[in-house]
Design an enzyme around this catalytic site. Sequence first.
Site, short mmCIF file in Angstrom:
data_model
loop_
_atom_site.label_atom_id
_atom_site.label_comp_id
_atom_site.label_asym_id
_atom_site.label_seq_id
_atom_site.Cartn_x
_atom_site.Cartn_y
_atom_site.Cartn_z
CG LEU A 11 -2.36 0.40 1.01
CD1 LEU A 11 -2.98 -0.27 -0.20
CD2 LEU A 11 -3.21 0.12 2.24
CG ASN A 103 -7.36 -4.28 8.04
OD1 ASN A 103 -8.41 -3.68 8.28
ND2 ASN A 103 -7.31 -5.42 7.39
NE ARG A 131 5.94 -6.36 0.52
CZ ARG A 131 6.86 -6.23 1.46
NH1 ARG A 131 8.05 -5.73 1.18
NH2 ARG A 131 6.62 -6.61 2.68
CE LYS A 182 -11.00 -2.79 5.57
NZ LYS A 182 -9.78 -2.09 5.20
CG ASN A 186 -10.74 -8.93 9.38
OD1 ASN A 186 -10.49 -9.91 10.06
ND2 ASN A 186 -9.91 -8.49 8.44
CB SER A 250 -6.38 -10.21 3.73
OG SER A 250 -7.21 -9.94 4.83
CD GLU A 262 -2.38 -5.95 9.43
OE1 GLU A 262 -1.71 -4.91 9.53
OE2 GLU A 262 -3.33 -6.05 8.62
P1 NAP Z 1 3.30 -4.86 3.36
O1 NAP Z 1 3.25 -5.07 1.88
O2 NAP Z 1 3.79 -5.96 4.22
O3 NAP Z 1 4.16 -3.56 3.63
C1 NAP Z 1 4.56 -3.15 4.91
C2 NAP Z 1 5.89 -2.44 4.75
O4 NAP Z 1 6.26 -1.84 5.99
C3 NAP Z 1 7.05 -3.37 4.33
O5 NAP Z 1 7.63 -2.86 3.15
C4 NAP Z 1 8.01 -3.29 5.51
O6 NAP Z 1 9.37 -3.29 5.15
C5 NAP Z 1 7.68 -1.90 6.05
N1 NAP Z 1 8.16 -1.69 7.40
C6 NAP Z 1 7.94 -2.43 8.52
N2 NAP Z 1 8.58 -1.89 9.56
C7 NAP Z 1 9.23 -0.78 9.10
C8 NAP Z 1 10.06 0.20 9.70
N3 NAP Z 1 10.37 0.15 10.99
N4 NAP Z 1 10.54 1.19 8.92
C9 NAP Z 1 10.26 1.25 7.60
N5 NAP Z 1 9.45 0.35 6.97
C10 NAP Z 1 8.96 -0.66 7.72
O7 NAP Z 1 1.86 -4.47 3.92
P2 NAP Z 1 0.62 -3.84 3.14
O8 NAP Z 1 -0.12 -4.92 2.45
O9 NAP Z 1 1.04 -2.65 2.37
O10 NAP Z 1 -0.27 -3.40 4.38
C11 NAP Z 1 -0.04 -2.22 5.15
C12 NAP Z 1 -1.31 -1.96 5.98
O11 NAP Z 1 -2.37 -1.65 5.06
C13 NAP Z 1 -1.79 -3.20 6.75
O12 NAP Z 1 -2.31 -2.83 7.99
C14 NAP Z 1 -2.87 -3.79 5.86
O13 NAP Z 1 -3.84 -4.54 6.58
C15 NAP Z 1 -3.47 -2.51 5.28
N6 NAP Z 1 -4.15 -2.72 3.99
C16 NAP Z 1 -3.49 -3.33 2.95
C17 NAP Z 1 -4.15 -3.50 1.74
C18 NAP Z 1 -3.47 -4.15 0.55
O14 NAP Z 1 -4.13 -4.36 -0.49
N7 NAP Z 1 -2.20 -4.47 0.59
C19 NAP Z 1 -5.48 -3.06 1.60
C20 NAP Z 1 -6.11 -2.44 2.68
C21 NAP Z 1 -5.43 -2.27 3.89
P3 NAP Z 1 10.15 -4.55 4.52
O15 NAP Z 1 9.82 -4.49 3.05
O16 NAP Z 1 11.54 -4.20 4.81
O17 NAP Z 1 9.61 -5.76 5.21
#
Ligand code: NAP
Length: 303
Positions: A11, A103, A131, A182, A186, A250, A262
Amino acid sequence: MSWHVLGAGALGSLWAARLAGADATVRIILRSAQRLADYQRAGGLTLTAEDLSRLYAIPAELPDASTPIQRLLVACKAYDAEGAVAQVASRLSSGCEILLLQNGLGSQQAIAERWPQARCIFVSSTEGAYREDDFHVVFAGRGQNWLGDSNGGSAPAWLDELNRAGIPQTWSSDMLARLWRKLALNCAINPLTVLHDCRNGELLQHREQLSGLCQELVELLEASGQPAAASDLQGEVLRVIDATAANYSSMYQDVRLGRRTEIAYLLGHACRSADSLGLALPRLHELHRHLREHLSQRGLPTD
Ligand code: NAP
Protein backbone atom coordinates in the site's frame (compact mmCIF):
# COMPACT_ATOMS: atom_id res chain seq x y z
CA MET A 1 4.92 20.15 1.63
CA SER A 2 6.63 16.76 1.31
CA TRP A 3 5.06 13.41 1.93
CA HIS A 4 7.21 10.99 3.88
CA VAL A 5 6.07 7.42 3.28
CA LEU A 6 7.10 5.03 6.04
CA GLY A 7 7.22 1.52 4.59
CA ALA A 8 7.51 0.68 0.89
CA GLY A 9 5.31 -2.41 0.87
CA ALA A 10 2.14 -2.91 -1.13
CA LEU A 11 0.00 0.00 0.00
CA GLY A 12 2.86 2.42 0.76
CA SER A 13 4.25 1.95 -2.74
CA LEU A 14 0.81 2.36 -4.30
CA TRP A 15 0.39 5.73 -2.56
CA ALA A 16 3.98 6.88 -3.09
CA ALA A 17 3.99 6.07 -6.82
CA ARG A 18 0.70 7.86 -7.51
CA LEU A 19 1.72 10.92 -5.50
CA ALA A 20 5.11 11.07 -7.24
CA GLY A 21 3.37 10.58 -10.60
CA ALA A 22 1.36 13.74 -9.88
CA ASP A 23 4.58 15.67 -9.09
CA ALA A 24 4.09 15.73 -5.32
CA THR A 25 7.32 15.74 -3.32
CA VAL A 26 7.66 12.27 -1.84
CA ARG A 27 10.39 10.61 0.22
CA ILE A 28 10.34 6.97 1.20
CA ILE A 29 11.68 5.85 4.58
CA LEU A 30 13.13 2.34 4.64
CA ARG A 31 13.90 0.38 7.74
CA SER A 32 17.60 -0.38 7.31
CA ALA A 33 20.74 0.36 5.32
CA GLN A 34 20.33 -3.07 3.71
CA ARG A 35 16.80 -2.24 2.52
CA LEU A 36 18.01 1.16 1.28
CA ALA A 37 20.79 -0.52 -0.72
CA ASP A 38 18.25 -3.01 -2.17
CA TYR A 39 16.01 -0.08 -3.12
CA GLN A 40 18.83 1.83 -4.76
CA ARG A 41 19.78 -1.27 -6.74
CA ALA A 42 16.17 -1.55 -7.96
CA GLY A 43 16.37 2.11 -9.11
CA GLY A 44 13.11 3.02 -7.36
CA LEU A 45 9.59 1.65 -7.08
CA THR A 46 7.81 -0.11 -9.90
CA LEU A 47 4.03 0.04 -10.01
CA THR A 48 2.08 -2.20 -12.36
CA ALA A 49 -1.46 -1.08 -13.04
CA GLU A 50 -3.66 -2.49 -15.78
CA ASP A 51 -0.69 -4.39 -17.27
CA LEU A 52 1.44 -1.26 -17.58
CA SER A 53 4.56 -1.05 -15.43
CA ARG A 54 6.32 2.19 -14.59
CA LEU A 55 9.41 2.85 -12.52
CA TYR A 56 9.29 5.79 -10.10
CA ALA A 57 12.73 6.93 -8.95
CA ILE A 58 11.46 8.32 -5.63
CA PRO A 59 14.21 9.41 -3.21
CA ALA A 60 14.55 7.15 -0.21
CA GLU A 61 16.22 7.58 3.18
CA LEU A 62 16.71 5.93 6.56
CA PRO A 63 14.66 6.71 9.68
CA ASP A 64 17.57 8.71 11.14
CA ALA A 65 17.84 11.15 8.20
CA SER A 66 17.77 14.79 9.27
CA THR A 67 14.93 16.34 7.22
CA PRO A 68 11.93 17.28 9.36
CA ILE A 69 8.68 15.44 8.73
CA GLN A 70 5.48 17.41 8.33
CA ARG A 71 3.24 14.78 6.76
CA LEU A 72 3.91 11.11 7.41
CA LEU A 73 2.06 8.26 5.74
CA VAL A 74 2.53 5.15 7.88
CA ALA A 75 2.21 2.16 5.56
CA CYS A 76 3.53 -0.65 7.78
CA LYS A 77 1.49 -3.54 9.12
CA ALA A 78 -0.40 -2.77 12.33
CA TYR A 79 2.14 -4.69 14.47
CA ASP A 80 5.07 -2.64 13.10
CA ALA A 81 3.44 0.79 12.98
CA GLU A 82 4.15 2.17 16.46
CA GLY A 83 7.78 0.97 16.46
CA ALA A 84 8.33 2.43 13.01
CA VAL A 85 6.94 5.85 14.03
CA ALA A 86 9.15 5.75 17.15
CA GLN A 87 12.20 5.50 14.87
CA VAL A 88 11.33 8.82 13.19
CA ALA A 89 9.73 10.53 16.20
CA SER A 90 12.59 12.99 16.72
CA ARG A 91 11.99 14.29 13.18
CA LEU A 92 8.26 15.04 13.59
CA SER A 93 7.58 18.78 13.29
CA SER A 94 5.17 20.39 15.69
CA GLY A 95 1.67 20.20 14.23
CA CYS A 96 2.65 17.44 11.83
CA GLU A 97 0.11 15.09 10.36
CA ILE A 98 0.35 11.31 10.55
CA LEU A 99 -1.82 9.27 8.19
CA LEU A 100 -2.37 5.73 9.41
CA LEU A 101 -3.24 3.11 6.80
CA GLN A 102 -3.40 0.15 9.20
CA ASN A 103 -6.19 -2.36 9.20
CA GLY A 104 -8.10 -3.12 12.41
CA LEU A 105 -7.96 -0.99 15.54
CA GLY A 106 -5.51 -0.43 18.35
CA SER A 107 -2.33 0.54 16.49
CA GLN A 108 -3.79 3.91 15.44
CA GLN A 109 -4.90 4.75 18.99
CA ALA A 110 -1.50 3.76 20.40
CA ILE A 111 0.23 6.19 18.01
CA ALA A 112 -2.28 9.00 18.59
CA GLU A 113 -1.80 8.67 22.37
CA ARG A 114 1.99 8.49 22.25
CA TRP A 115 2.44 11.50 19.91
CA PRO A 116 -0.34 13.90 20.93
CA GLN A 117 1.46 16.80 19.20
CA ALA A 118 0.60 15.24 15.82
CA ARG A 119 -2.76 15.24 14.11
CA CYS A 120 -3.45 11.57 13.45
CA ILE A 121 -5.65 10.82 10.48
CA PHE A 122 -7.03 7.30 10.21
CA VAL A 123 -7.43 5.79 6.76
CA SER A 124 -9.59 2.85 5.78
CA SER A 125 -8.84 1.52 2.32
CA THR A 126 -10.65 -0.91 0.06
CA GLU A 127 -7.98 -0.57 -2.62
CA GLY A 128 -5.96 -3.72 -3.21
CA ALA A 129 -2.26 -4.09 -3.95
CA TYR A 130 0.31 -6.82 -3.56
CA ARG A 131 4.06 -7.14 -3.79
CA GLU A 132 5.12 -8.94 -6.94
CA ASP A 133 8.74 -8.60 -5.90
CA ASP A 134 10.82 -6.31 -3.71
CA PHE A 135 9.86 -2.73 -4.58
CA HIS A 136 7.53 -3.93 -7.34
CA VAL A 137 3.86 -3.58 -6.54
CA VAL A 138 0.78 -4.57 -8.50
CA PHE A 139 -2.38 -2.49 -8.20
CA ALA A 140 -4.85 -5.36 -7.95
CA GLY A 141 -8.18 -3.78 -7.12
CA ARG A 142 -9.69 -0.34 -7.39
CA GLY A 143 -11.52 0.86 -4.33
CA GLN A 144 -11.98 3.80 -2.04
CA ASN A 145 -10.07 5.45 0.81
CA TRP A 146 -11.94 6.97 3.71
CA LEU A 147 -9.99 9.41 5.84
CA GLY A 148 -10.94 11.02 9.11
CA ASP A 149 -9.70 11.74 12.58
CA SER A 150 -10.98 10.26 15.79
CA ASN A 151 -12.34 13.64 16.94
CA GLY A 152 -14.46 14.16 13.81
CA GLY A 153 -12.25 17.12 12.80
CA SER A 154 -12.55 18.95 9.49
CA ALA A 155 -11.01 17.87 6.19
CA PRO A 156 -7.47 19.13 5.46
CA ALA A 157 -6.88 21.25 2.36
CA TRP A 158 -4.40 18.78 0.88
CA LEU A 159 -7.12 16.24 0.07
CA ASP A 160 -7.07 17.86 -3.37
CA GLU A 161 -3.52 16.60 -3.79
CA LEU A 162 -4.90 13.07 -3.47
CA ASN A 163 -7.48 13.84 -6.15
CA ARG A 164 -4.76 15.12 -8.48
CA ALA A 165 -2.78 11.93 -7.85
CA GLY A 166 -5.81 9.76 -8.71
CA ILE A 167 -6.07 8.46 -5.14
CA PRO A 168 -9.80 8.16 -4.50
CA GLN A 169 -10.75 9.69 -1.16
CA THR A 170 -13.75 10.59 0.93
CA TRP A 171 -13.51 12.52 4.18
CA SER A 172 -15.43 10.78 6.93
CA SER A 173 -16.77 12.55 9.98
CA ASP A 174 -17.31 9.20 11.72
CA MET A 175 -14.10 7.36 11.05
CA LEU A 176 -14.18 5.21 14.18
CA ALA A 177 -17.58 3.79 13.20
CA ARG A 178 -16.17 2.90 9.78
CA LEU A 179 -13.11 1.20 11.28
CA TRP A 180 -15.23 -0.70 13.82
CA ARG A 181 -17.59 -1.88 11.08
CA LYS A 182 -14.69 -3.12 8.97
CA LEU A 183 -13.16 -4.82 12.01
CA ALA A 184 -16.47 -6.57 12.78
CA LEU A 185 -16.82 -7.80 9.18
CA ASN A 186 -13.27 -9.06 9.32
CA CYS A 187 -13.84 -10.85 12.67
CA ALA A 188 -16.94 -12.60 11.33
CA ILE A 189 -15.38 -13.76 8.06
CA ASN A 190 -11.58 -14.02 8.04
CA PRO A 191 -10.86 -16.30 11.04
CA LEU A 192 -13.51 -18.77 9.86
CA THR A 193 -11.97 -18.99 6.38
CA VAL A 194 -8.67 -19.92 8.05
CA LEU A 195 -10.19 -22.48 10.41
CA HIS A 196 -12.47 -24.06 7.78
CA ASP A 197 -9.69 -23.79 5.17
CA CYS A 198 -12.05 -22.33 2.59
CA ARG A 199 -12.92 -19.48 0.25
CA ASN A 200 -15.28 -16.80 1.53
CA GLY A 201 -18.31 -18.27 -0.28
CA GLU A 202 -18.02 -21.64 1.46
CA LEU A 203 -18.79 -19.95 4.79
CA LEU A 204 -22.45 -20.05 3.82
CA GLN A 205 -22.32 -23.70 4.92
CA HIS A 206 -21.62 -22.39 8.46
CA ARG A 207 -24.53 -19.97 8.82
CA GLU A 208 -25.26 -20.83 12.43
CA GLN A 209 -21.68 -20.10 13.44
CA LEU A 210 -21.74 -16.82 11.46
CA SER A 211 -25.00 -15.81 13.06
CA GLY A 212 -23.72 -16.49 16.60
CA LEU A 213 -20.59 -14.42 15.97
CA CYS A 214 -22.59 -11.55 14.47
CA GLN A 215 -24.86 -11.46 17.53
CA GLU A 216 -21.83 -11.08 19.81
CA LEU A 217 -20.17 -8.53 17.53
CA VAL A 218 -23.37 -6.43 17.54
CA GLU A 219 -23.35 -6.57 21.35
CA LEU A 220 -19.73 -5.43 21.37
CA LEU A 221 -20.27 -2.58 18.90
CA GLU A 222 -23.29 -1.29 20.80
CA ALA A 223 -21.48 -1.47 24.14
CA SER A 224 -18.51 0.35 22.55
CA GLY A 225 -20.77 3.27 21.60
CA GLN A 226 -20.86 2.30 17.91
CA PRO A 227 -24.54 1.60 17.16
CA ALA A 228 -24.20 2.71 13.52
CA ALA A 229 -21.46 0.13 12.98
CA ALA A 230 -23.75 -2.53 14.48
CA SER A 231 -26.70 -1.86 12.22
CA ASP A 232 -27.62 -4.87 10.03
CA LEU A 233 -24.17 -6.37 10.57
CA GLN A 234 -25.25 -9.90 9.76
CA GLY A 235 -26.93 -8.75 6.52
CA GLU A 236 -23.72 -7.08 5.42
CA VAL A 237 -21.59 -10.07 6.38
CA LEU A 238 -23.76 -12.23 4.11
CA ARG A 239 -23.61 -9.65 1.29
CA VAL A 240 -19.80 -9.46 1.53
CA ILE A 241 -19.52 -13.25 1.53
CA ASP A 242 -21.73 -13.38 -1.54
CA ALA A 243 -19.87 -10.62 -3.41
CA THR A 244 -16.46 -12.14 -2.65
CA ALA A 245 -17.49 -15.82 -2.76
CA ALA A 246 -14.59 -16.91 -4.97
CA ASN A 247 -11.92 -15.03 -2.98
CA TYR A 248 -9.62 -16.19 -0.24
CA SER A 249 -9.59 -13.72 2.67
CA SER A 250 -6.45 -11.70 3.40
CA MET A 251 -5.92 -13.62 6.66
CA TYR A 252 -6.29 -16.93 4.82
CA GLN A 253 -3.63 -15.82 2.33
CA ASP A 254 -1.28 -14.62 5.08
CA VAL A 255 -1.52 -17.98 6.87
CA ARG A 256 -1.08 -19.96 3.67
CA LEU A 257 2.04 -17.96 2.82
CA GLY A 258 3.43 -18.36 6.35
CA ARG A 259 3.14 -14.63 7.07
CA ARG A 260 2.33 -13.00 10.37
CA THR A 261 -1.34 -11.96 10.57
CA GLU A 262 -2.79 -8.79 12.10
CA ILE A 263 -4.95 -10.89 14.48
CA ALA A 264 -4.07 -8.75 17.53
CA TYR A 265 -5.64 -5.69 15.89
CA LEU A 266 -8.74 -7.54 14.63
CA LEU A 267 -10.18 -10.42 16.66
CA GLY A 268 -7.67 -9.75 19.46
CA HIS A 269 -8.81 -6.13 19.69
CA ALA A 270 -12.47 -7.23 19.77
CA CYS A 271 -11.79 -9.67 22.63
CA ARG A 272 -9.73 -7.16 24.63
CA SER A 273 -12.44 -4.51 24.20
CA ALA A 274 -15.12 -6.97 25.35
CA ASP A 275 -13.05 -7.79 28.44
CA SER A 276 -12.50 -4.17 29.32
CA LEU A 277 -16.25 -3.54 29.01
CA GLY A 278 -17.00 -6.57 31.19
CA LEU A 279 -18.94 -8.25 28.35
CA ALA A 280 -19.09 -12.04 28.21
CA LEU A 281 -18.72 -12.98 24.54
CA PRO A 282 -17.90 -16.71 24.61
CA ARG A 283 -18.08 -17.37 20.86
CA LEU A 284 -15.62 -14.59 20.01
CA HIS A 285 -13.22 -15.71 22.73
CA GLU A 286 -13.47 -19.33 21.59
CA LEU A 287 -12.79 -18.29 18.00
CA HIS A 288 -9.78 -16.25 19.14
CA ARG A 289 -8.41 -19.17 21.18
CA HIS A 290 -8.93 -21.59 18.32
CA LEU A 291 -7.31 -19.26 15.76
CA ARG A 292 -4.28 -18.63 17.97
CA GLU A 293 -3.87 -22.37 18.45
CA HIS A 294 -4.03 -22.83 14.67
CA LEU A 295 -1.37 -20.13 14.11
CA SER A 296 0.86 -21.53 16.82
CA GLN A 297 0.70 -25.03 15.28
CA ARG A 298 1.99 -23.47 12.06
CA GLY A 299 4.82 -21.64 13.81
CA LEU A 300 3.20 -18.23 13.28
CA PRO A 301 3.01 -15.46 15.88
CA THR A 302 -0.26 -15.49 17.83
CA ASP A 303 -0.25 -11.73 18.43
P1 NAP B 1 3.30 -4.86 3.36
O1 NAP B 1 3.25 -5.07 1.88
O2 NAP B 1 3.79 -5.96 4.22
O3 NAP B 1 4.16 -3.56 3.63
C1 NAP B 1 4.56 -3.15 4.91
C2 NAP B 1 5.89 -2.44 4.75
O4 NAP B 1 6.26 -1.84 5.99
C3 NAP B 1 7.05 -3.37 4.33
O5 NAP B 1 7.63 -2.86 3.15
C4 NAP B 1 8.01 -3.29 5.51
O6 NAP B 1 9.37 -3.29 5.15
C5 NAP B 1 7.68 -1.90 6.05
N1 NAP B 1 8.16 -1.69 7.40
C6 NAP B 1 7.94 -2.43 8.52
N2 NAP B 1 8.58 -1.89 9.56
C7 NAP B 1 9.23 -0.78 9.10
C8 NAP B 1 10.06 0.20 9.70
N3 NAP B 1 10.37 0.15 10.99
N4 NAP B 1 10.54 1.19 8.92
C9 NAP B 1 10.26 1.25 7.60
N5 NAP B 1 9.45 0.35 6.97
C10 NAP B 1 8.96 -0.66 7.72
O7 NAP B 1 1.86 -4.47 3.92
P2 NAP B 1 0.62 -3.84 3.14
O8 NAP B 1 -0.12 -4.92 2.45
O9 NAP B 1 1.04 -2.65 2.37
O10 NAP B 1 -0.27 -3.40 4.38
C11 NAP B 1 -0.04 -2.22 5.15
C12 NAP B 1 -1.31 -1.96 5.98
O11 NAP B 1 -2.37 -1.65 5.06
C13 NAP B 1 -1.79 -3.20 6.75
O12 NAP B 1 -2.31 -2.83 7.99
C14 NAP B 1 -2.87 -3.79 5.86
O13 NAP B 1 -3.84 -4.54 6.58
C15 NAP B 1 -3.47 -2.51 5.28
N6 NAP B 1 -4.15 -2.72 3.99
C16 NAP B 1 -3.49 -3.33 2.95
C17 NAP B 1 -4.15 -3.50 1.74
C18 NAP B 1 -3.47 -4.15 0.55
O14 NAP B 1 -4.13 -4.36 -0.49
N7 NAP B 1 -2.20 -4.47 0.59
C19 NAP B 1 -5.48 -3.06 1.60
C20 NAP B 1 -6.11 -2.44 2.68
C21 NAP B 1 -5.43 -2.27 3.89
P3 NAP B 1 10.15 -4.55 4.52
O15 NAP B 1 9.82 -4.49 3.05
O16 NAP B 1 11.54 -4.20 4.81
O17 NAP B 1 9.61 -5.76 5.21
